[in-house]
Design a protein around this motif. Structure first.
Motif, PDB file in Angstrom:
ATOM      1  N   VAL A 127       0.882  -1.176   0.000  1.00  0.00           N
ATOM      2  CA  VAL A 127       0.000   0.000   0.000  1.00  0.00           C
ATOM      3  C   VAL A 127       0.911   1.216   0.000  1.00  0.00           C
ATOM      4  O   VAL A 127       1.555   1.517   0.999  1.00  0.00           O
ATOM      5  N   PHE A 128       0.962   1.927  -1.121  1.00  0.00           N
ATOM      6  CA  PHE A 128       1.971   2.982  -1.220  1.00  0.00           C
ATOM      7  C   PHE A 128       1.474   4.157  -2.070  1.00  0.00           C
ATOM      8  O   PHE A 128       0.584   4.018  -2.920  1.00  0.00           O
ATOM      9  N   ASN A 129       2.085   5.298  -1.817  1.00  0.00           N
ATOM     10  CA  ASN A 129       1.756   6.523  -2.546  1.00  0.00           C
ATOM     11  C   ASN A 129       2.450   6.557  -3.907  1.00  0.00           C
ATOM     12  O   ASN A 129       3.492   5.930  -4.107  1.00  0.00           O
ATOM     13  N   THR A 130       1.873   7.342  -4.797  1.00  0.00           N
ATOM     14  CA  THR A 130       2.458   7.558  -6.119  1.00  0.00           C
ATOM     15  C   THR A 130       2.641   9.062  -6.344  1.00  0.00           C
ATOM     16  O   THR A 130       2.078   9.876  -5.619  1.00  0.00           O
ATOM     17  N   PRO A 131       3.405   9.434  -7.349  1.00  0.00           N
ATOM     18  CA  PRO A 131       3.454  10.856  -7.734  1.00  0.00           C
ATOM     19  C   PRO A 131       2.076  11.343  -8.188  1.00  0.00           C
ATOM     20  O   PRO A 131       1.194  10.540  -8.515  1.00  0.00           O
ATOM     21  N   LEU A 132       1.890  12.652  -8.227  1.00  0.00           N
ATOM     22  CA  LEU A 132       0.615  13.239  -8.651  1.00  0.00           C
ATOM     23  C   LEU A 132       0.532  13.212 -10.174  1.00  0.00           C
ATOM     24  O   LEU A 132       0.658  14.231 -10.850  1.00  0.00           O
ATOM     25  N   CYS A 133       0.317  12.029 -10.697  1.00  0.00           N
ATOM     26  CA  CYS A 133       0.303  11.843 -12.153  1.00  0.00           C
ATOM     27  C   CYS A 133      -0.646  10.696 -12.477  1.00  0.00           C
ATOM     28  O   CYS A 133      -0.271   9.519 -12.383  1.00  0.00           O
ATOM     29  N   GLU A 134      -1.861  11.031 -12.855  1.00  0.00           N
ATOM     30  CA  GLU A 134      -2.871  10.003 -13.113  1.00  0.00           C
ATOM     31  C   GLU A 134      -2.489   9.110 -14.294  1.00  0.00           C
ATOM     32  O   GLU A 134      -2.742   7.894 -14.264  1.00  0.00           O
ATOM     33  N   GLN A 135      -1.884   9.675 -15.310  1.00  0.00           N
ATOM     34  CA  GLN A 135      -1.441   8.855 -16.440  1.00  0.00           C
ATOM     35  C   GLN A 135      -0.407   7.835 -15.979  1.00  0.00           C
ATOM     36  O   GLN A 135      -0.439   6.670 -16.388  1.00  0.00           O
ATOM     37  N   GLY A 136       0.480   8.267 -15.098  1.00  0.00           N
ATOM     38  CA  GLY A 136       1.485   7.347 -14.566  1.00  0.00           C
ATOM     39  C   GLY A 136       0.883   6.297 -13.650  1.00  0.00           C
ATOM     40  O   GLY A 136       1.317   5.132 -13.655  1.00  0.00           O
ATOM     41  N   ILE A 137      -0.131   6.676 -12.863  1.00  0.00           N
ATOM     42  CA  ILE A 137      -0.781   5.721 -11.954  1.00  0.00           C
ATOM     43  C   ILE A 137      -1.412   4.578 -12.744  1.00  0.00           C
ATOM     44  O   ILE A 137      -1.205   3.399 -12.443  1.00  0.00           O
ATOM     45  N   VAL A 138      -2.169   4.923 -13.790  1.00  0.00           N
ATOM     46  CA  VAL A 138      -2.831   3.884 -14.579  1.00  0.00           C
ATOM     47  C   VAL A 138      -1.820   3.106 -15.412  1.00  0.00           C
ATOM     48  O   VAL A 138      -1.901   1.873 -15.528  1.00  0.00           O
ATOM     49  N   PHE A 162      -9.204  12.120 -16.292  1.00  0.00           N
ATOM     50  CA  PHE A 162      -9.044  12.463 -17.707  1.00  0.00           C
ATOM     51  C   PHE A 162      -7.597  12.457 -18.188  1.00  0.00           C
ATOM     52  O   PHE A 162      -7.346  12.065 -19.333  1.00  0.00           O
ATOM     53  N   PRO A 163      -6.613  12.861 -17.396  1.00  0.00           N
ATOM     54  CA  PRO A 163      -5.229  12.722 -17.865  1.00  0.00           C
ATOM     55  C   PRO A 163      -4.836  11.271 -18.145  1.00  0.00           C
ATOM     56  O   PRO A 163      -3.901  11.022 -18.903  1.00  0.00           O
ATOM     57  N   ALA A 164      -5.553  10.328 -17.535  1.00  0.00           N
ATOM     58  CA  ALA A 164      -5.263   8.907 -17.748  1.00  0.00           C
ATOM     59  C   ALA A 164      -6.159   8.293 -18.822  1.00  0.00           C
ATOM     60  O   ALA A 164      -6.136   7.071 -19.021  1.00  0.00           O
ATOM     61  N   PHE A 165      -6.923   9.115 -19.499  1.00  0.00           N
ATOM     62  CA  PHE A 165      -7.893   8.609 -20.480  1.00  0.00           C
ATOM     63  C   PHE A 165      -7.217   7.761 -21.556  1.00  0.00           C
ATOM     64  O   PHE A 165      -7.701   6.688 -21.920  1.00  0.00           O
ATOM     65  N   ASP A 166      -6.092   8.224 -22.068  1.00  0.00           N
ATOM     66  CA  ASP A 166      -5.404   7.483 -23.123  1.00  0.00           C
ATOM     67  C   ASP A 166      -4.932   6.121 -22.630  1.00  0.00           C
ATOM     68  O   ASP A 166      -5.076   5.110 -23.328  1.00  0.00           O
ATOM     69  N   GLN A 167      -4.374   6.078 -21.422  1.00  0.00           N
ATOM     70  CA  GLN A 167      -3.904   4.808 -20.867  1.00  0.00           C
ATOM     71  C   GLN A 167      -5.062   3.828 -20.669  1.00  0.00           C
ATOM     72  O   GLN A 167      -4.933   2.626 -20.918  1.00  0.00           O
ATOM     73  N   VAL A 169      -8.269   3.899 -22.175  1.00  0.00           N
ATOM     74  CA  VAL A 169      -9.026   3.564 -23.387  1.00  0.00           C
ATOM     75  C   VAL A 169      -8.159   2.925 -24.467  1.00  0.00           C
ATOM     76  O   VAL A 169      -8.572   1.959 -25.124  1.00  0.00           O
ATOM     77  N   ASN A 170      -6.949   3.446 -24.661  1.00  0.00           N
ATOM     78  CA  ASN A 170      -6.109   2.941 -25.750  1.00  0.00           C
ATOM     79  C   ASN A 170      -5.130   1.847 -25.338  1.00  0.00           C
ATOM     80  O   ASN A 170      -4.562   1.175 -26.205  1.00  0.00           O
ATOM     81  N   GLU A 171      -4.912   1.698 -24.044  1.00  0.00           N
ATOM     82  CA  GLU A 171      -3.978   0.663 -23.592  1.00  0.00           C
ATOM     83  C   GLU A 171      -4.700  -0.444 -22.816  1.00  0.00           C
ATOM     84  O   GLU A 171      -4.774  -1.576 -23.268  1.00  0.00           O
ATOM     85  N   ALA A 172      -5.250  -0.123 -21.667  1.00  0.00           N
ATOM     86  CA  ALA A 172      -5.881  -1.150 -20.823  1.00  0.00           C
ATOM     87  C   ALA A 172      -7.030  -1.855 -21.540  1.00  0.00           C
ATOM     88  O   ALA A 172      -7.107  -3.096 -21.556  1.00  0.00           O
ATOM     89  N   ALA A 173      -7.927  -1.090 -22.139  1.00  0.00           N
ATOM     90  CA  ALA A 173      -9.118  -1.683 -22.755  1.00  0.00           C
ATOM     91  C   ALA A 173      -8.782  -2.548 -23.966  1.00  0.00           C
ATOM     92  O   ALA A 173      -9.504  -3.501 -24.279  1.00  0.00           O
ATOM     93  N   LYS A 174      -7.693  -2.238 -24.658  1.00  0.00           N
ATOM     94  CA  LYS A 174      -7.370  -2.921 -25.918  1.00  0.00           C
ATOM     95  C   LYS A 174      -6.250  -3.947 -25.777  1.00  0.00           C
ATOM     96  O   LYS A 174      -5.855  -4.565 -26.772  1.00  0.00           O
ATOM     97  N   TYR A 175      -5.717  -4.113 -24.574  1.00  0.00           N
ATOM     98  CA  TYR A 175      -4.538  -4.962 -24.401  1.00  0.00           C
ATOM     99  C   TYR A 175      -4.800  -6.402 -24.842  1.00  0.00           C
ATOM    100  O   TYR A 175      -4.001  -7.014 -25.556  1.00  0.00           O
ATOM    101  N   ARG A 176      -5.928  -6.952 -24.425  1.00  0.00           N
ATOM    102  CA  ARG A 176      -6.254  -8.337 -24.783  1.00  0.00           C
ATOM    103  C   ARG A 176      -6.488  -8.467 -26.287  1.00  0.00           C
ATOM    104  O   ARG A 176      -6.005  -9.395 -26.934  1.00  0.00           O
ATOM    105  N   TYR A 177      -7.226  -7.520 -26.861  1.00  0.00           N
ATOM    106  CA  TYR A 177      -7.586  -7.579 -28.281  1.00  0.00           C
ATOM    107  C   TYR A 177      -6.353  -7.486 -29.179  1.00  0.00           C
ATOM    108  O   TYR A 177      -6.188  -8.261 -30.123  1.00  0.00           O
ATOM    109  N   ARG A 178      -5.478  -6.546 -28.881  1.00  0.00           N
ATOM    110  CA  ARG A 178      -4.340  -6.319 -29.782  1.00  0.00           C
ATOM    111  C   ARG A 178      -3.299  -7.424 -29.694  1.00  0.00           C
ATOM    112  O   ARG A 178      -2.473  -7.572 -30.582  1.00  0.00           O
ATOM    113  N   SER A 179      -3.336  -8.223 -28.626  1.00  0.00           N
ATOM    114  CA  SER A 179      -2.385  -9.330 -28.503  1.00  0.00           C
ATOM    115  C   SER A 179      -3.008 -10.661 -28.904  1.00  0.00           C
ATOM    116  O   SER A 179      -2.391 -11.715 -28.722  1.00  0.00           O
TER     117      SER A 179
END
Length: 338
Positions: A127-138, A162-167, A169-179
């Motif tokens: 259980v740990f903190n992250t930098p203030l970066c939503e894109q990095g968190i996701v 919203f800063p993590a929207f790309d990660q 929608v374009n990464e997490a959601a499509k990971y299974r499909y694209r592989s």
């Protein structure tokens, strides 16, 4: 000739418009709650003067209705919604040695205290903190999940997702499909406090589920109370797809129920019919379930309308069968009456 449905819609408009004159029954809602919906509906109300230049914004109210105690899952304990979330996370960390929780300030318990005590109990490596970066968190969460661990990421407010929207929608959601189903990040769950509380203004009051509701590969879930919050969150964590779990922040302390202490799951993509009816179907999720319950009661008392109330629970993929089955029943009733 005015139909029942038209009378019902007029009644709903009046209910929202008059909401500001009703006594607010949820602790913390306060007199400052304002709804832009009230201003829009004011224009539609047949009782309003169309030439009125100054239009007020109004607030709606609701009363939280606890669910019946569910003893089939063992002993229960009185919990509010944030405590039920903590209980679900505690159960997960205890049973899954690969599970990790991370986000902004989660090590200290989080802004809404949903992770309080978990770092002390399970250690700073889980259980740990992250930098203030939503894109990095996701992005970090995707990597953890792909590596085979259970990743539970917290976005401090749903508005910051919203800063993590790309990660997402374009990464997490499509990971299974694209592989070609060779790889996936199904062990990723993203939690975020959701909705308004009567303060917080534009950056702390949004409900962004619609942005994600059209993206295949994700599951979007919103509970209406503590019992659902724990069961649905544990289902999200166990699901083989990346899930976004929005938590109604106005219910964190206002909603209190007897919640099972041990782990249990509530099926995803399965709506729940809370009240049967024959004239009108109301579909809602999260906080609005309680608002619609009051609308249904008022429609019955003032207009004699029988309302079916459905809690959708999972926004994507949503339970089409339950909703359409209810609508089909209403159609048959209408044809029979005719």
């Amino acid at each position: 000739m005015v139909t029942k449905a038209q009378r019902f819609m007029a009644a709903v408009i009046r209910i929202f418009i008059r909401g500001a004159n009703s006594k607010l029954s949820v602790s913390g809602l306060g007199a400052g709650v304002q709804s832009s919906l009230g201003a829009a509906l004011l224009k539609l109300s047949p009782s309003c003067n169309a030439r009125t230049k100054t239009q007020r914004r109004h607030a709606s109210h609701f009363t939280f209705h606890p669910d019946p105690v569910r003893t089939q899952y063992g002993p229960t304990q009185k919990m509010n919604l944030f405590q039920s979330v903590t209980s679900a996370l505690d159960n997960t960390l205890a049973s899954d040695p690969t599970a990790v929780i991370f986000g902004e300030d989660v090590a200290f318990g989080g802004v809404f205290r949903c992770t309080v005590g978990l770092r002390d109990k399970y250690g700073k490596d889980r259980v740990f903190n992250t930098p203030l970066c939503e894109q990095g968190i996701v992005g970090f969460g995707i990597g953890v999940a792909v590596a085979g661990a259970t990743a539970i990421a917290e976005i401090q407010f749903a508005d910051y997702i919203f800063p993590a929207f790309d990660q997402i929608v374009n990464e997490a959601a499509k990971y299974r499909y694209r592989s070609g189903n060779l790889f996936d990040c199904g062990n990723l769950t993203i939690r975020a406090p959701w909705g308004c509380v009567g303060h917080g203004s534009l950056y702390h009051s949004q409900s962004p589920e619609a942005f994600f509701a059209h993206c295949p590969g994700l599951k979007i879930v919103i509970p209406r109370g503590p019992v659902q919050a724990k069961g649905l969150l544990l289902s999200c964590i166990a699901d083989n797809n990346p899930c976004i779990f929005f938590e109604p922040k106005i219910l964190y302390r206002a909603a209190v129920e007897q919640v099972p202490v041990e782990a249990y799951t509530t099926p995803l993509s399965q709506a729940e019919v809370l009240q049967e009816g024959s004239d009108v179907t109301l579909v809602a999720w999260g906080t609005q379930v309680h608002v619609m319950r009051e609308v249904a009661n008022m429609a019955q008392e003032k207009l004699g309308l029988s309302c079916e109330l459905i809690d959708l629970q999972t926004i994507l993929p949503w339970d089409i069968e339950t909703v359409c089955k209810v609508r089909e029943t209403h159609t048959r009733c209408t044809k029979t009456a005719a």
